[in-house]
Write an enzyme that holds these catalytic residues in place. Sequence first.
Site, PDB file in Angstrom:
ATOM      1  N   HIS A   1       0.846  -1.250   0.120  1.00 29.51           N
ATOM      2  CA  HIS A   1       0.118   0.050   0.159  1.00 29.51           C
ATOM      3  C   HIS A   1       0.906   1.299  -0.008  1.00 29.51           C
ATOM      4  O   HIS A   1       1.668   1.629   1.058  1.00 29.51           O
ATOM      5  CB  HIS A   1      -0.943   0.052   1.288  1.00 29.51           C
ATOM      6  CG  HIS A   1      -1.748   1.387   1.386  1.00 29.51           C
ATOM      7  ND1 HIS A   1      -2.838   1.482   0.516  1.00 29.51           N
ATOM      8  CD2 HIS A   1      -1.913   2.119   2.282  1.00 29.51           C
ATOM      9  CE1 HIS A   1      -3.233   2.869   0.714  1.00 29.51           C
ATOM     10  NE2 HIS A   1      -2.800   3.222   1.740  1.00 29.51           N
TER      11      HIS A   1
ATOM     12  N   HIS B   1      -6.076   9.639  -0.653  1.00 28.55           N
ATOM     13  CA  HIS B   1      -6.872   9.597   0.867  1.00 28.55           C
ATOM     14  C   HIS B   1      -6.065  10.205   2.118  1.00 28.55           C
ATOM     15  O   HIS B   1      -6.532  10.242   3.167  1.00 28.55           O
ATOM     16  CB  HIS B   1      -7.448   8.445   0.969  1.00 28.55           C
ATOM     17  CG  HIS B   1      -6.483   7.284   1.286  1.00 28.55           C
ATOM     18  ND1 HIS B   1      -5.966   6.419   0.125  1.00 28.55           N
ATOM     19  CD2 HIS B   1      -5.539   6.679   1.863  1.00 28.55           C
ATOM     20  CE1 HIS B   1      -4.825   5.718   0.346  1.00 28.55           C
ATOM     21  NE2 HIS B   1      -4.467   5.714   1.633  1.00 28.55           N
TER      22      HIS B   1
ATOM     23  N   ASP C   1       0.969   5.005  -0.084  1.00 33.48           N
ATOM     24  CA  ASP C   1       0.441   6.449   0.165  1.00 33.48           C
ATOM     25  C   ASP C   1       0.991   7.421  -0.865  1.00 33.48           C
ATOM     26  O   ASP C   1       2.174   7.630  -0.958  1.00 33.48           O
ATOM     27  CB  ASP C   1       0.255   6.933   1.297  1.00 33.48           C
ATOM     28  CG  ASP C   1      -0.699   6.128   2.126  1.00 33.48           C
ATOM     29  OD1 ASP C   1      -1.763   5.843   1.802  1.00 33.48           O
ATOM     30  OD2 ASP C   1      -0.260   5.478   3.160  1.00 33.48           O
TER      31      ASP C   1
ATOM     32  N   ASP D   1      -7.946   1.646   2.074  1.00 33.13           N
ATOM     33  CA  ASP D   1      -7.321   2.429   2.971  1.00 33.13           C
ATOM     34  C   ASP D   1      -8.460   3.586   3.172  1.00 33.13           C
ATOM     35  O   ASP D   1      -8.388   4.233   4.492  1.00 33.13           O
ATOM     36  CB  ASP D   1      -6.113   2.780   3.048  1.00 33.13           C
ATOM     37  CG  ASP D   1      -5.381   3.362   4.375  1.00 33.13           C
ATOM     38  OD1 ASP D   1      -6.001   3.151   5.260  1.00 33.13           O
ATOM     39  OD2 ASP D   1      -4.333   4.166   4.083  1.00 33.13           O
TER      40      ASP D   1
HETATM   41 ZN   LIG Z   1      -3.528   4.905   2.787  1.00 28.72          ZN
END
Ligand SMILES: [Zn+2]
Length: 1120
Positions: A57, A427, A59, A181
């Site tokens: 994941h 996000h 970001d 997420d």
């Molecule tokens: Zn995230």
Amino acid sequence: MLLLKRNMSIALLLLSVVGLSSSLPLSDVSSHEKCGYESCTKVNQDELNVHIVPHTHNDVGWLKTVDQYYYGSRNNIQKAGVQYILDSVIKELWQDPKRRFIYVETAFFWMWWVRQNDDVRHKVHALVRQGRLQFVGGAWSMNDEAASHYQSTIDQFTWGLKKLNDTFGPCATPRVGWQIDPFGHSREFASLLAAMGYDGLFLGRIDYQDKRARLKQKRMEMLWRGDDDLGNSSDIFTGALYNTYSPPPGFCFDVLCDDEPIIDDPNSPMFNVDKRVTSFVRKILEMSRAYRTNNILVTMGDDFQYQQADMWYTNLDKLIKYTNLKSAKEGLNIKLFYSTPDCYLKAVKDSNPVLPTKQDDFFPYASDPTAYWTGYFTSRPTTKYFERQGNDYLQMLKQLQVLGGLEEHNSFVLNELKSAMGVMQHHDAITGTEKQHVAHDYERLLDAAVEDALIIARQAFNKIAQKDALKQPLFSYDRCRFNESSCPTSENSRQFVVTIYNPVGWMVMEPIHVPVLDGTYEVYAPNGEKITSQLLDIPEPVRNIPTRKSQASHELVFIAKLHPLGVKSFYIKKISKISKRDVVNTNEYYGNINDYWKNLHENFVEIHNLEENGRDEIKKEKIPLPIMKIDTKVNIEKDINADILKDRYDNVDVEELERIIKETKLETVSKARSLDKKLNYPNLNEEELRMLADEAMLVERADEDYLENEFMKIRIDNTGVTHMILPDRTTNLKVQLHYWTGCYGNNTNTSLRSSGAYIFRPQTTVPYALTYRNSGTIKGPIVQEYRAETKENAASVLRIYSGLNYFVHDFVVGPIPIEDKIGKEYIVRYDTNIVNNGEFYTDSNGRQMLKRKLNERPQWNLTLEEPIAGNYYPVTNKISIQDDKTKISILTDRSEGGTSLEEGNIELMLHRRLLHDDAFGVGEALDEVAEGKGLVMRGRHKLLNINPNNAREVISERKLVIQTHLQPIAFVSNADDINFDAWMKLDNCFKGMKALPDGLHLLTLEPWTRDTLLLRIENYIDKSNDSTIEIDLSKVFNSFKIVSIKETTLAANQWLGDVEKWRWRVENEFAESFNLEYNNFNSVPRASSDAGTVIDDGLKIQVRAKQIRTFIAKYEMNAL
Ligand SMILES: [Zn+2]
């Protein structure tokens, strides 16, 4: 700095040559290699199929900036380097064809891809062709679903998927959404994904109570209907993941984890295969009890994992091998294999389960009883506003690039802006849940992208004005900080031109506020006619914004009538130095509205005089020139100057005054209030009437003030209640600012939870009402407003404009005081007399509206320990309450959190300043500071009061929502060297298209390939008998002509005809309307199975209710 920019452009140029760059959906290249569902491991539905899904994941900015994450810099903050992840994973995949990996964020993938040599690229191509590397999601970032707007979500998907499609073709087409997420999930996003042709959607975070119930009832997977009007075309399989997105506890094999590796040497004293496999089998059997088919998806990865991918794959290889051996030996009927979310979904589909249904959304999200993730709906309000502006600029520039027929190389700067906006949707970006230095980096990124791309607007405006792109530009078209009432160009010019672009497909009336120095100004429309304008002094709270660098003391206000996709210029002259008259302060503040009137009483009409002496006495009273409350800076010929009416004893000739007032009023009315008769109001306002009063009773109204235009009358009484008087009804409305004080604790258990960037947790159940300190009223031919300031650093202006049917609340909040060491969350409450029975409506990403009920959830019995935070919902654009006759909607200029806690009430959170972290990873308090002071934000709400049963008013509300999102954009140019006559010779009025019929919106107009453009037409009205609307695309645009179209999915990466919709069996048919039934689905009207079809006739297309149709269109330019 400049050099750097140039290098970046060259890099971009190189990149675009690399891919296949067809930019059209490609047809499948068939070969012996198989990708997509074809590449999936065959499953046996009689055994438990354990899909091992390696993933990371990444970001797109959070604790580190995008670049810091990519390069692995600042590892003291977080050990994370995306380039190493992709390097490492590709090597590991190449070693064993059984291994799989998925990748999500195209922003990072693209950063990596353009830096690879041919050898690596060939390998990656092969891995994609063979389905070993699969893209899921595939948008530029994994967007937030609360604060993001549907237009920007569609754009960032289009941008990410285009890169994948251009580079790899259809094998890279993602089949599932992967929202593991984001902090809650929107219904509109599900609808958009379905329209993009995705087959499924996987979610990581759902409310802890919802999850508990779903686990127990095997409802983790469902068929989600995205939009009731769109019906089954908006359905999408949706699965909630068991472990959010982490591996089962004890099975994290990453370099960042401490779990034991699998040691399979029986001679080693550390041999642990039996123990580890037994433990894993126990965990997967527990998982499988929550799902309906014989398949489970096991996420093997976490934040920024796989930097050293061999650690993962070495141990997963062993886990798979030994678990399968154990299963075979003991007859466990379990099979582990490397898989992907696509392959898992296909296996679920093949087992043909009966699914539960869902028609609401997954907001708000709570992770435990005191952790309601509803603070982030408002966190970092200035970033949220800037993101909206970024979209406005992006849409304008895409449109102007096409309308202006500009050079293709502009796509570099346009792409830079698309990338920046894609990043902003992430996000942890638009949500405001990143570290402060990352927030600054997002602003830098977006600001640079906007500034670079504005060259497109300047080229287009110049080409339109001079009818020739090659002529030397006459104007600079400067961007101003209108939100701070600051604009150096207009402040420092004696003559200037304001150029305004309207990005929507219909005529718009927009109030334009240009910051200026004090003086007298004339505004000329493109036809040379002088138009009405008004000079307003800038309120102190705006002037005091710490980041504001401006000398402007006033705003010049006029109403611009703008054509669909139109460009219009206005010439503005400063005609004189400040006259004596202008020095009169028209905006004296009084302690409160009553003090204002008291002040008048003293000098003006004393009631006993009226009673005792009758009307004859009135003339002898000293009149304190309340006339100056009619803005004396009215730019019409006969301004009233009461000084000239005074005799030498300072008495005023009232008869003369009366005559002039009437005359002026008539003139103002005829210019600015053509519809005045509608309400049959007297031409004189109350102050004027009172001044001329011959009846004592009129004086009784001295405790009120009011604003009025041809649509409404706003009466403000001494309790602060506003009566909004419309022709057929009166609504009581009180606008009051408050704040919540944030809980603080060390977060070691749920009762010690702090309010923070994610979490909203107020200390009390009643907010603190701000104390109003002073107020005043201003009236003029264009603007009438009521201003109020509070002691707690927040101020409001309530404003109506002549000719516009809405009411504006313009507020400045901050610096939020924290001397008491308590964090605060500022809100506004609109209290009305509407009977809404605890029901209210909030929008889903700026599009459909969803019903909310106080203290309730549609799909489970709610236990609420946080009665305030747990009733907050995301408001992307709009929140409303209604009863039979009246619907009040508040339109926001950015995303905010909102609710309705009391009958008739709407509450919106405007700004937050908190002194503690909420322990969800950021590690910083949300304490934004600018220029050494707490950050000040300025925002606007539009309040609309409509009759919900009147279709015309409903449509006009929808249009206003779109206009508020896609605001006209103004640029200011110095014109000291271009006189009025020279300006008149230019083309100052351009119409890009014919007005669209009511119900249709031009959602996208952007350049696509050399001779094609991307076009999206949206129907924004709800389903009804005549909601399908037809339009002939060959006749819409003025500067070019569409010659052919081919329809694609919503994100334009697949031809619509190539996509087949999956059908699922469901437990219950969908109700026709979620909003009508909410949670009472037992015996309600069922939706028909088909949402309806449309029939096109060449370029004459039909768009049904709520549909967005996307086309790649061939076109030819006309002469400008
Ligand atoms: Zn995230």
